[in-house]
Design a protein around this motif. Structure first.
Motif, short mmCIF file in Angstrom:
data_model
loop_
_atom_site.label_atom_id
_atom_site.label_comp_id
_atom_site.label_asym_id
_atom_site.label_seq_id
_atom_site.Cartn_x
_atom_site.Cartn_y
_atom_site.Cartn_z
N ASN A 334 0.84 -1.20 0.00
CA ASN A 334 0.00 0.00 0.00
C ASN A 334 0.88 1.24 0.00
OD1 ASN A 334 -2.28 -1.57 0.08
ND2 ASN A 334 -2.87 -1.04 2.17
N ASP A 335 0.27 2.38 -0.34
CA ASP A 335 1.01 3.65 -0.34
C ASP A 335 0.21 4.74 0.36
OD1 ASP A 335 -1.00 3.93 -2.20
OD2 ASP A 335 0.24 4.93 -3.71
N ARG A 336 -0.40 4.38 1.47
CA ARG A 336 -1.21 5.33 2.23
C ARG A 336 -0.33 6.12 3.20
NH1 ARG A 336 -6.19 1.05 3.33
NH2 ARG A 336 -6.21 0.25 1.18
N VAL A 337 -0.95 7.00 3.97
CA VAL A 337 -0.19 7.87 4.87
C VAL A 337 0.73 7.08 5.81
CG1 VAL A 337 -0.36 9.55 6.74
CG2 VAL A 337 -1.84 9.76 4.73
N PRO A 338 0.26 6.00 6.46
CA PRO A 338 1.17 5.27 7.37
C PRO A 338 2.31 4.56 6.66
CG PRO A 338 -1.15 4.72 7.79
CD PRO A 338 -1.10 5.44 6.49
N ASP A 366 -2.84 -1.79 -2.74
CA ASP A 366 -3.13 -0.63 -3.58
C ASP A 366 -2.17 -0.50 -4.75
OD1 ASP A 366 -5.03 -0.11 -1.67
OD2 ASP A 366 -3.90 1.49 -0.69
N ARG A 367 -0.92 -0.90 -4.55
CA ARG A 367 0.09 -0.80 -5.60
C ARG A 367 0.57 -2.19 -6.04
NH1 ARG A 367 1.92 4.59 -5.77
NH2 ARG A 367 2.89 3.96 -7.73
N ALA A 368 -0.39 -3.09 -6.17
CA ALA A 368 -0.07 -4.48 -6.52
C ALA A 368 0.68 -4.58 -7.85
CB ALA A 368 -1.35 -5.31 -6.58
N TYR A 369 0.27 -3.76 -8.82
CA TYR A 369 0.87 -3.90 -10.15
C TYR A 369 2.27 -3.30 -10.20
CZ TYR A 369 -3.55 -5.81 -11.58
OH TYR A 369 -4.64 -6.64 -11.68
N ASP A 370 2.56 -2.34 -9.34
CA ASP A 370 3.94 -1.87 -9.22
C ASP A 370 4.83 -2.97 -8.67
OD1 ASP A 370 3.91 1.34 -9.55
OD2 ASP A 370 2.04 0.66 -8.63
N MET A 371 4.31 -3.69 -7.65
CA MET A 371 5.07 -4.81 -7.09
C MET A 371 5.22 -5.92 -8.12
SD MET A 371 6.79 -6.12 -4.66
CE MET A 371 6.45 -5.04 -3.25
N ALA A 372 4.15 -6.19 -8.87
CA ALA A 372 4.21 -7.23 -9.90
C ALA A 372 5.26 -6.89 -10.95
CB ALA A 372 2.84 -7.40 -10.55
N VAL A 384 -1.14 -12.05 -9.34
CA VAL A 384 -1.58 -10.75 -8.87
C VAL A 384 -3.09 -10.76 -8.66
CG1 VAL A 384 -1.51 -8.26 -9.26
CG2 VAL A 384 0.22 -9.73 -10.29
N PHE A 385 -3.54 -10.14 -7.57
CA PHE A 385 -4.97 -10.04 -7.26
C PHE A 385 -5.31 -8.59 -6.91
CE2 PHE A 385 -3.86 -14.40 -6.56
CZ PHE A 385 -5.00 -15.14 -6.90
N ASP A 386 -6.41 -8.08 -7.47
CA ASP A 386 -6.86 -6.75 -7.11
C ASP A 386 -7.36 -6.71 -5.67
OD1 ASP A 386 -6.35 -5.57 -9.61
OD2 ASP A 386 -8.24 -6.35 -10.42
N PRO A 409 3.41 -7.44 4.58
CA PRO A 409 2.60 -6.26 4.29
C PRO A 409 3.29 -4.96 4.72
CG PRO A 409 1.94 -7.18 6.39
CD PRO A 409 3.19 -7.93 5.95
N THR A 410 2.94 -3.86 4.04
CA THR A 410 3.27 -2.56 4.58
C THR A 410 2.31 -2.30 5.74
OG1 THR A 410 1.82 -1.54 2.93
CG2 THR A 410 4.18 -1.64 2.43
N TYR A 411 2.48 -1.16 6.44
CA TYR A 411 1.78 -0.99 7.72
C TYR A 411 0.25 -1.01 7.56
CZ TYR A 411 0.82 0.38 12.47
OH TYR A 411 0.37 0.38 13.76
#
Length: 427
Positions: A334-338, A366-372, A384-386, A409-411
């Motif tokens: 994810n790329d949220r505030v935390p 949220d950024r699954a396709y960047d990781m993929a 990859v899963f949405d 996971p990220t936070y």
């Protein structure tokens, strides 16, 4: 103060009654809105209570848990922000839960993990804690923190104001952290046994490889991981300060946890004067903290969380997953505030090591396709899963019986996946 405490306790009580969280942030957030000076007021109201702050990029939550477990095993009551809420609202929430309406604490000791960027602000509310533990400095949330040197400069400015009432306990193997600690009036250092420093060359995801005094490139004699190890500056001879490392038996995986445990040991010895034999006994019994090698059983399979939010932490998590012979791996980005909005750091993670394994890889967030895309460049097969829910379901189904599904996971993603699995959120 009384009004803020009362409202904060009400929010805490409502949250627990509705089973919507652990009360780690919102009670304190509301209380500080009503009384911004609440933290300082509680500290001044309880001068007999010892206060320990634990700061650094990685390892704060585990070190906090290890230290509080050891103290409670010795009969010393402890208040912590044990869900990892380490900004001012998290500290305030912990205080709201531990004090009466007059601001008096029930516990004898406060151990707060402190967000590295917020440490100077926290020190303005808690001016002279009994001890500050400095674990490490790695790149993390560059859009919020900036480079590690920026954080170090803020720390130095704050530490110059400390009196000898505060003992700074710092990692001797992190060249930037040991330099920061040198500006404190009173300091000691910790390390780990030499046998854990068995690497000779630096990896590509390292952060502090230049001398903090003269900016020359440091020479490393041995490395534990990332830029931590035995170093010397060929220009000005800056090197590791004198430090002691204990061999601490532990079920916690990873070299990084030896640093966390040694940091806790140093506090126990220097602040609480607990004998080494007792320290080794209690720290060897410490179990994983919230989201950090935390393990549960699901349908005859093991599910382990490894919070992974920056290059160094992610690299160490991958090593643990491989050493633990994981059957499947679920990566949630994810790329949220935390988490931090800048995810370019994934290109500094050594995903290439997964090519040598048979671990099945699943990706979401949220950024699954960047990781993929990153895994594609690394030559690592993955799905990859949405939807994180569907990704978890697929990963669990593809995990062999009695084997482990490791979740990285990220936070914010960790909070979501724990809610999915356990049915409870963090408030």
């Amino acid at each position: 103060m009384r009004h803020g405490v009362l409202v904060g306790k009400t929010v805490l009580k409502i949250g627990k009654a509705m089973n919507v969280g652990s009360g780690s942030t919102w009670p304190g957030h509301v209380a500080l809105k009503i009384d911004p000076s609440l933290i300082r007021a509680v500290v001044e109201k309880n001068p007999e209570v010892k206060i320990i702050l634990i700061a650094g990029t990685n390892g704060k939550t585990t070190t906090t848990k290890a230290l509080s477990y050891a103290l409670e095993s010795s009969g010393i009551s402890v208040l912590t922000n044990n869900a990892g809420a380490n900004l001012l609202n998290g500290l305030a929430s912990a205080l709201v839960s531990g004090i009466d309406l007059n601001g008096k604490l029930r516990q004898e000791t406060i151990i707060f993990e402190a967000d590295e960027n917020s440490l100077p602000v926290i020190l303005s509310e808690i001016p002279n804690p009994n001890a500050i533990v400095l674990l490490n400095l790695f790149r993390d949330q560059l859009d919020r923190y900036g480079e590690v040197n920026t954080t170090a400069e803020k720390w130095i400015k704050a530490f110059k104001k400390l009196t000898e009432d505060t003992l700074v306990i710092a990692n001797a193997d992190d060249p930037l952290v040991s330099h920061v600690a040198s500006h404190a009036a009173k300091k000691v250092y910790f390390t780990i046994p030499t046998k854990y420093k068995n690497t000779r060359s630096l990896g590509h995801a390292v952060d502090s490889t230049t001398c903090p005094k003269c900016n020359s490139t440091l020479e490393y004699l041995s490395i534990s991981y990332s830029h931590l190890g035995n170093y010397i500056c060929p220009n000005c001879s800056y090197s590791n300060p004198k430090a002691e490392g204990l061999e601490i038996p532990s079920n916690l995986l990873g070299i990084y946890n030896q640093y966390n445990l040694n940091a806790a040991a140093k506090v126990l010895k220097n602040v609480f004067e607990i004998k080494e034999k007792e320290i080794l006994k209690t720290l060897s019994q410490v179990k994983p903290a919230f989201g950090r090698q935390e393990e549960i059983s699901v349908n005859g399979k093991k599910v382990m969380y490894l919070l992974s939010k920056n290059p160094t932490g992610f690299n160490e998590s991958l090593k643990v997953a491989i050493e633990n012979k994981s059957s499947s791996l679920l990566i949630l980005l994810n790329d949220r505030v935390p988490d931090g909005h800048d995810i370019s750091w994934i290109w500094d993670v050594d995903f290439e090591i997964l090519k040598k394994t048979n671990i099945k890889i699943f990706v979401s967030g949220d950024r699954a396709y960047d990781m993929a895309n990153r895994l594609l460049f690394a030559g690592v097969s993955h799905e990859v899963f949405d939807s994180p829910d569907k990704a978890y379901e697929a990963a669990l189904n593809n995990t062999m019986q009695e084997k482990t599904l490791t979740i990285l996971p990220t936070y914010s993603a960790m909070l979501e996946i724990r809610k999915l699995i356990s049915g409870r959120a963090i408030l």
